[in-house]
Write an enzyme that holds these catalytic residues in place. Structure first.
Site, short mmCIF file in Angstrom:
data_model
loop_
_atom_site.label_atom_id
_atom_site.label_comp_id
_atom_site.label_asym_id
_atom_site.label_seq_id
_atom_site.Cartn_x
_atom_site.Cartn_y
_atom_site.Cartn_z
N ILE A 1 0.71 -1.30 0.02
CA ILE A 1 0.11 -0.01 -0.18
C ILE A 1 1.00 1.09 -0.11
O ILE A 1 1.59 0.96 0.60
CB ILE A 1 -1.27 -0.13 1.07
N CYS A 2 -0.11 2.19 -1.09
CA CYS A 2 0.91 3.60 -0.36
C CYS A 2 2.99 3.39 -0.79
O CYS A 2 3.04 2.74 -2.61
CB CYS A 2 1.02 3.99 1.20
N GLY A 3 3.47 4.14 -0.23
CA GLY A 3 4.61 4.25 -1.24
C GLY A 3 4.99 2.99 -1.09
O GLY A 3 6.61 2.63 -2.23
N THR B 1 4.59 0.42 -3.40
CA THR B 1 4.17 0.58 -4.03
C THR B 1 5.32 0.85 -5.22
O THR B 1 5.47 -0.01 -6.34
CB THR B 1 2.51 1.05 -4.84
N ALA C 1 -2.80 -1.05 -3.03
CA ALA C 1 -3.57 -0.13 -2.73
C ALA C 1 -3.09 1.48 -2.81
O ALA C 1 -1.49 1.58 -2.15
CB ALA C 1 -4.38 -0.46 -1.69
#
Length: 200
Positions: free
Chosen positions: A102-104, A106, A153
């Protein structure tokens, strides 16, 4: 039924809010959570909490795990100190063990090449494009995506992130997941009674 634990990656500037729903409800479904850090020295989260990881990354083996969870952190965009976690994600996926990012995180997986041939999402396509990755055509502007064992996400979707994890691991049946999501994401009061009934 005994279930292998879920492994939650911890590192400095870890985004505290991104996995609370996931770990709380996985625990209730019988999945233990073990934390894994760069070492077993304390890390400090973005919220200022000091946490001592259960094990160091070099002691983590895919066969001992149900899932590896990688959250956002400022460090994903400040050099390559977290690249070993992206390489661990590759090892998990190669071994057929799922990964959720999720977030960074990715962006870390994009740099590792893990999003080049999988459908995925993140905070925004330009954010991932800045990594120079080759997967832009597979980007989906939606809350969360699961493709071939990898969940992604964006930072505003911790509830959708949890939903995808519950589905992938078979933690709850679909009726429970649907009611849970409507309760925690949509604040649908009617979903509470449905969740209680579905959980019986």
């Amino acid at each position: 039924m005994t279930r292998k634990p879920v492994h939650l990656a911890l590192y400095d500037t870890f985004a505290d809010w991104e996995t609370g729903h996931t770990t709380a409800h996985l625990t209730q479904a019988g999945f233990g959570t073990r934390t894994v850090g760069p070492a077993t020295e304390p890390v400090t989260t973005m919220g200022g909490l000091r946490i001592v990881p259960d094990l160091a990354l070099d002691a983590l083996h895919p066969e001992d795990s149900s899932l590896l969870i990688l959250t956002g952190a400022r460090l994903w965009d400040e050099g390559d100190s977290l690249a070993p976690f992206a390489r661990a994600a590759r090892a998990f996926l190669d071994a057929g063990v799922p990964v959720a990012a999720i977030c960074g995180a990715t962006a870390g997986l994009a740099r590792e090449g893990l999003l080049d041939d999988r459908a995925h999402t993140s905070a925004a396509l330009p954010y991932l494009a800045a990594t120079g990755y080759a997967g832009g055509a597979r980007y989906a502007g939606t809350d969360a995506v699961t493709d071939r064992g990898l969940i992604t996400a964006g930072p505003t979707e911790p509830v959708a992130f949890a939903r995808e994890i519950f589905r992938l691991l078979g933690a709850y049946d679909e009726k429970v997941i649907d009611a849970w999501y409507r309760l925690f994401h949509d604040s649908d009061a009617a979903a509470y009674a449905e969740l209680q009934a579905a959980a019986q």
